[in-house]
Write a protein that holds these residues in place. Structure first.
Motif, PDB file in Angstrom:
ATOM      1  N   TYR A  67       0.827  -1.207   0.000  1.00  0.00           N
ATOM      2  CA  TYR A  67       0.000   0.000   0.000  1.00  0.00           C
ATOM      3  C   TYR A  67       0.859   1.254   0.000  1.00  0.00           C
ATOM      4  O   TYR A  67       0.486   2.268  -0.603  1.00  0.00           O
ATOM      5  CB  TYR A  67      -0.932  -0.007   1.208  1.00  0.00           C
ATOM      6  CG  TYR A  67      -1.964  -1.102   1.169  1.00  0.00           C
ATOM      7  CD1 TYR A  67      -2.815  -1.246   0.070  1.00  0.00           C
ATOM      8  CD2 TYR A  67      -2.100  -2.002   2.217  1.00  0.00           C
ATOM      9  CE1 TYR A  67      -3.754  -2.257   0.020  1.00  0.00           C
ATOM     10  CE2 TYR A  67      -3.040  -3.025   2.181  1.00  0.00           C
ATOM     11  CZ  TYR A  67      -3.864  -3.148   1.077  1.00  0.00           C
ATOM     12  OH  TYR A  67      -4.797  -4.151   1.033  1.00  0.00           O
ATOM     13  N   VAL A  68       2.010   1.198   0.656  1.00  0.00           N
ATOM     14  CA  VAL A  68       2.927   2.340   0.628  1.00  0.00           C
ATOM     15  C   VAL A  68       3.428   2.571  -0.792  1.00  0.00           C
ATOM     16  O   VAL A  68       3.489   3.703  -1.278  1.00  0.00           O
ATOM     17  CB  VAL A  68       4.110   2.110   1.592  1.00  0.00           C
ATOM     18  CG1 VAL A  68       5.156   3.221   1.425  1.00  0.00           C
ATOM     19  CG2 VAL A  68       3.624   2.067   3.036  1.00  0.00           C
ATOM     20  N   PHE A  69       3.795   1.495  -1.496  1.00  0.00           N
ATOM     21  CA  PHE A  69       4.297   1.619  -2.860  1.00  0.00           C
ATOM     22  C   PHE A  69       3.239   2.177  -3.806  1.00  0.00           C
ATOM     23  O   PHE A  69       3.578   2.750  -4.850  1.00  0.00           O
ATOM     24  CB  PHE A  69       4.775   0.260  -3.373  1.00  0.00           C
ATOM     25  CG  PHE A  69       5.977  -0.276  -2.651  1.00  0.00           C
ATOM     26  CD1 PHE A  69       6.917   0.582  -2.121  1.00  0.00           C
ATOM     27  CD2 PHE A  69       6.159  -1.635  -2.493  1.00  0.00           C
ATOM     28  CE1 PHE A  69       8.033   0.108  -1.445  1.00  0.00           C
ATOM     29  CE2 PHE A  69       7.268  -2.125  -1.823  1.00  0.00           C
ATOM     30  CZ  PHE A  69       8.217  -1.261  -1.299  1.00  0.00           C
ATOM     31  N   ALA A  70       1.974   2.014  -3.447  1.00  0.00           N
ATOM     32  CA  ALA A  70       0.900   2.529  -4.305  1.00  0.00           C
ATOM     33  C   ALA A  70       0.640   4.018  -4.081  1.00  0.00           C
ATOM     34  O   ALA A  70      -0.055   4.650  -4.894  1.00  0.00           O
ATOM     35  CB  ALA A  70      -0.391   1.746  -4.052  1.00  0.00           C
ATOM     36  N   LEU A  71       1.191   4.590  -3.017  1.00  0.00           N
ATOM     37  CA  LEU A  71       0.880   5.980  -2.684  1.00  0.00           C
ATOM     38  C   LEU A  71       1.325   6.985  -3.748  1.00  0.00           C
ATOM     39  O   LEU A  71       0.567   7.918  -4.064  1.00  0.00           O
ATOM     40  CB  LEU A  71       1.485   6.337  -1.320  1.00  0.00           C
ATOM     41  CG  LEU A  71       0.753   5.772  -0.107  1.00  0.00           C
ATOM     42  CD1 LEU A  71       1.523   6.080   1.183  1.00  0.00           C
ATOM     43  CD2 LEU A  71      -0.658   6.339  -0.012  1.00  0.00           C
ATOM     44  N   PRO A  72       2.535   6.875  -4.325  1.00  0.00           N
ATOM     45  CA  PRO A  72       2.910   7.872  -5.342  1.00  0.00           C
ATOM     46  C   PRO A  72       1.912   7.959  -6.495  1.00  0.00           C
ATOM     47  O   PRO A  72       1.544   9.061  -6.920  1.00  0.00           O
ATOM     48  CB  PRO A  72       4.285   7.387  -5.813  1.00  0.00           C
ATOM     49  CG  PRO A  72       4.856   6.673  -4.626  1.00  0.00           C
ATOM     50  CD  PRO A  72       3.674   5.984  -4.001  1.00  0.00           C
ATOM     51  N   ASP A  73       1.457   6.814  -7.001  1.00  0.00           N
ATOM     52  CA  ASP A  73       0.481   6.844  -8.104  1.00  0.00           C
ATOM     53  C   ASP A  73      -0.831   7.472  -7.655  1.00  0.00           C
ATOM     54  O   ASP A  73      -1.477   8.197  -8.434  1.00  0.00           O
ATOM     55  CB  ASP A  73       0.223   5.430  -8.618  1.00  0.00           C
ATOM     56  CG  ASP A  73       1.381   4.895  -9.455  1.00  0.00           C
ATOM     57  OD1 ASP A  73       2.207   5.718  -9.899  1.00  0.00           O
ATOM     58  OD2 ASP A  73       1.458   3.668  -9.649  1.00  0.00           O
ATOM     59  N   LYS A  74      -1.221   7.218  -6.422  1.00  0.00           N
ATOM     60  CA  LYS A  74      -2.463   7.815  -5.911  1.00  0.00           C
ATOM     61  C   LYS A  74      -2.326   9.338  -5.802  1.00  0.00           C
ATOM     62  O   LYS A  74      -3.277  10.082  -6.049  1.00  0.00           O
ATOM     63  CB  LYS A  74      -2.820   7.201  -4.559  1.00  0.00           C
ATOM     64  CG  LYS A  74      -3.297   5.755  -4.655  1.00  0.00           C
ATOM     65  CD  LYS A  74      -3.720   5.225  -3.297  1.00  0.00           C
ATOM     66  CE  LYS A  74      -4.250   3.800  -3.415  1.00  0.00           C
ATOM     67  NZ  LYS A  74      -5.470   3.718  -4.239  1.00  0.00           N
ATOM     68  N   ILE A  75      -1.128   9.790  -5.419  1.00  0.00           N
ATOM     69  CA  ILE A  75      -0.894  11.232  -5.319  1.00  0.00           C
ATOM     70  C   ILE A  75      -0.949  11.868  -6.698  1.00  0.00           C
ATOM     71  O   ILE A  75      -1.565  12.926  -6.897  1.00  0.00           O
ATOM     72  CB  ILE A  75       0.464  11.510  -4.647  1.00  0.00           C
ATOM     73  CG1 ILE A  75       0.484  10.946  -3.219  1.00  0.00           C
ATOM     74  CG2 ILE A  75       0.738  13.022  -4.602  1.00  0.00           C
ATOM     75  CD1 ILE A  75       1.859  10.938  -2.588  1.00  0.00           C
ATOM     76  N   VAL A  76      -0.301  11.230  -7.667  1.00  0.00           N
ATOM     77  CA  VAL A  76      -0.312  11.748  -9.036  1.00  0.00           C
ATOM     78  C   VAL A  76      -1.745  11.842  -9.546  1.00  0.00           C
ATOM     79  O   VAL A  76      -2.162  12.859 -10.125  1.00  0.00           O
ATOM     80  CB  VAL A  76       0.541  10.863  -9.960  1.00  0.00           C
ATOM     81  CG1 VAL A  76       0.366  11.294 -11.414  1.00  0.00           C
ATOM     82  CG2 VAL A  76       2.012  10.926  -9.566  1.00  0.00           C
ATOM     83  N   ASP A  77      -2.530  10.779  -9.334  1.00  0.00           N
ATOM     84  CA  ASP A  77      -3.929  10.794  -9.781  1.00  0.00           C
ATOM     85  C   ASP A  77      -4.720  11.887  -9.082  1.00  0.00           C
ATOM     86  O   ASP A  77      -5.558  12.563  -9.708  1.00  0.00           O
ATOM     87  CB  ASP A  77      -4.584   9.432  -9.509  1.00  0.00           C
ATOM     88  CG  ASP A  77      -4.033   8.331 -10.403  1.00  0.00           C
ATOM     89  OD1 ASP A  77      -3.401   8.665 -11.428  1.00  0.00           O
ATOM     90  OD2 ASP A  77      -4.226   7.148 -10.070  1.00  0.00           O
ATOM     91  N   ALA A  78      -4.455  12.082  -7.797  1.00  0.00           N
ATOM     92  CA  ALA A  78      -5.178  13.111  -7.045  1.00  0.00           C
ATOM     93  C   ALA A  78      -4.847  14.503  -7.570  1.00  0.00           C
ATOM     94  O   ALA A  78      -5.734  15.352  -7.750  1.00  0.00           O
ATOM     95  CB  ALA A  78      -4.828  13.009  -5.556  1.00  0.00           C
ATOM     96  N   LEU A  79      -3.568  14.756  -7.851  1.00  0.00           N
ATOM     97  CA  LEU A  79      -3.165  16.069  -8.366  1.00  0.00           C
ATOM     98  C   LEU A  79      -3.723  16.302  -9.777  1.00  0.00           C
ATOM     99  O   LEU A  79      -4.161  17.407 -10.104  1.00  0.00           O
ATOM    100  CB  LEU A  79      -1.645  16.183  -8.377  1.00  0.00           C
ATOM    101  CG  LEU A  79      -0.969  16.258  -6.988  1.00  0.00           C
ATOM    102  CD1 LEU A  79       0.543  16.190  -7.120  1.00  0.00           C
ATOM    103  CD2 LEU A  79      -1.386  17.531  -6.256  1.00  0.00           C
ATOM    104  N   ARG A  80      -3.721  15.263 -10.588  1.00  0.00           N
ATOM    105  CA  ARG A  80      -4.262  15.411 -11.942  1.00  0.00           C
ATOM    106  C   ARG A  80      -5.765  15.697 -11.907  1.00  0.00           C
ATOM    107  O   ARG A  80      -6.285  16.388 -12.794  1.00  0.00           O
ATOM    108  CB  ARG A  80      -3.983  14.156 -12.765  1.00  0.00           C
ATOM    109  CG  ARG A  80      -2.524  13.976 -13.139  1.00  0.00           C
ATOM    110  CD  ARG A  80      -2.327  12.899 -14.189  1.00  0.00           C
ATOM    111  NE  ARG A  80      -0.914  12.688 -14.502  1.00  0.00           N
ATOM    112  CZ  ARG A  80      -0.205  13.463 -15.309  1.00  0.00           C
ATOM    113  NH1 ARG A  80      -0.781  14.496 -15.902  1.00  0.00           N
ATOM    114  NH2 ARG A  80       1.073  13.211 -15.542  1.00  0.00           N
TER     115      ARG A  80
END
Length: 296
Positions: A67-80
């Protein structure tokens, strides 16, 4: 199996930290990196990460790390999702390359945490915090207070302990209810990494499991098991309220509600959620549009 927990049940961790709960994926990742950077550079990576993620055992650690490794992609999606100008978006993503390099080295459990620290500097943390501030200002997620989680966790723990000691419920139903409580407990434990997603996933799973049992075993609710089903339903209702879906629990199958209510005196039915009107049923309510079958 953990010797301190021979039954194998999830242990609910109550957090007493003064800092508020993270309210978006950028804040969750920033919190993790803050603690990594503050760690003694010579400590083993596995020890540091297990302490930060509050895990015990390799399976639990691997699950939390995923779940930690998935956080960067979630942040990118949130910012987009905020539809920023491309230059602004890239500025808010300045932390991403060093974070990805640092996270890759988290798998080197026996190496010193310095191997991770060298990839992610305090300046990178400041850049990540800028993304956090932006998402927090935009109220990207509904904030859940720690007191809500602590209250729900206490109720789960109390029912768990009562079920373990109970002698008036068949073993298979007891194990079924304990499994549902374990899922909620795990979601509470993972909240600081996953946020509301963990609670919503647990809610979906538990409600689905109740639907399956109540549909396949219509005689499961008896005068002897009635009280236990009521207590489980109350915990599910409390979980739905924390998630912000107070009416969701009302979508439990009708035969589950009717079986419990039929066996229960009216004075015992006091759940807050039960007083909320049920959502319209598109099958029985002609005012609702018909459900369209998915295209084959």
């Amino acid at each position: 199996m953990d010797e301190a927990n021979p039954a194998g049940f999830v242990v609910i961790l109550v957090h007493n930290q003064a800092v508020p709960l993270p309210s978006n994926p950028a804040e969750r990742l920033a919190t993790i990196f803050q603690r990594i950077l503050a760690s003694d550079r010579n400590n083993p990576t596995k020890h540091v990460i297990a302490s930060i993620l509050e895990t015990s055992g390799d399976v639990s650690l691997a699950r939390s790390l995923s779940y930690v490794f998935a956080l960067p992609d979630k942040i990118v999606d949130a910012l987009r999702s905020l539809e920023l100008e491309e230059d602004d978006l890239q500025w808010h993503l300045g932390w991403l390359p060093p974070a990805q390099r640092a996270l890759t080295d988290l798998w080197q459990f026996n190496a010193a945490i310095h191997n991770v620290q060298q990839h992610f500097s305090p300046t990178d943390l400041v850049n990540l915090e800028s993304a956090n501030r932006l998402l927090r200002r935009e109220k990207f997620e509904r904030r859940i207070e720690e007191a809500q989680l602590d209250s729900l966790g206490e109720k789960v723990r109390e029912l768990h302990d009562a079920l373990v000691a109970a002698a008036d419920i068949p073993d298979d139903l007891k194990l079924f209810m304990l499994d549902q409580l374990d899922q909620i407990a795990r979601a509470l434990r993972e909240f600081r990494i996953r946020g509301p997603e963990a609670l919503t996933e647990a809610l979906d799973s538990v409600v689905g499991a109740i639907y399956r049992v109540s549909s396949s075993r219509p005689g499961a609710v008896t005068p002897e098991t009635r009280t236990w089903f009521q207590k489980l339903r109350t915990v599910v209702a409390d979980l739905a309220l924390v998630v912000g879906l107070g009416a969701a629990v009302l979508q439990l199958p009708a035969n589950f509600h009717s079986a419990v209510n039929e066996l229960s005196p009216a004075t015992q039915v006091q759940s807050q959620v039960e007083s909320t009107p049920s959502p319209p049923d598109p099958i029985s309510d002609p005012a609702q549009p018909p459900i369209e079958s998915p295209a084959s």
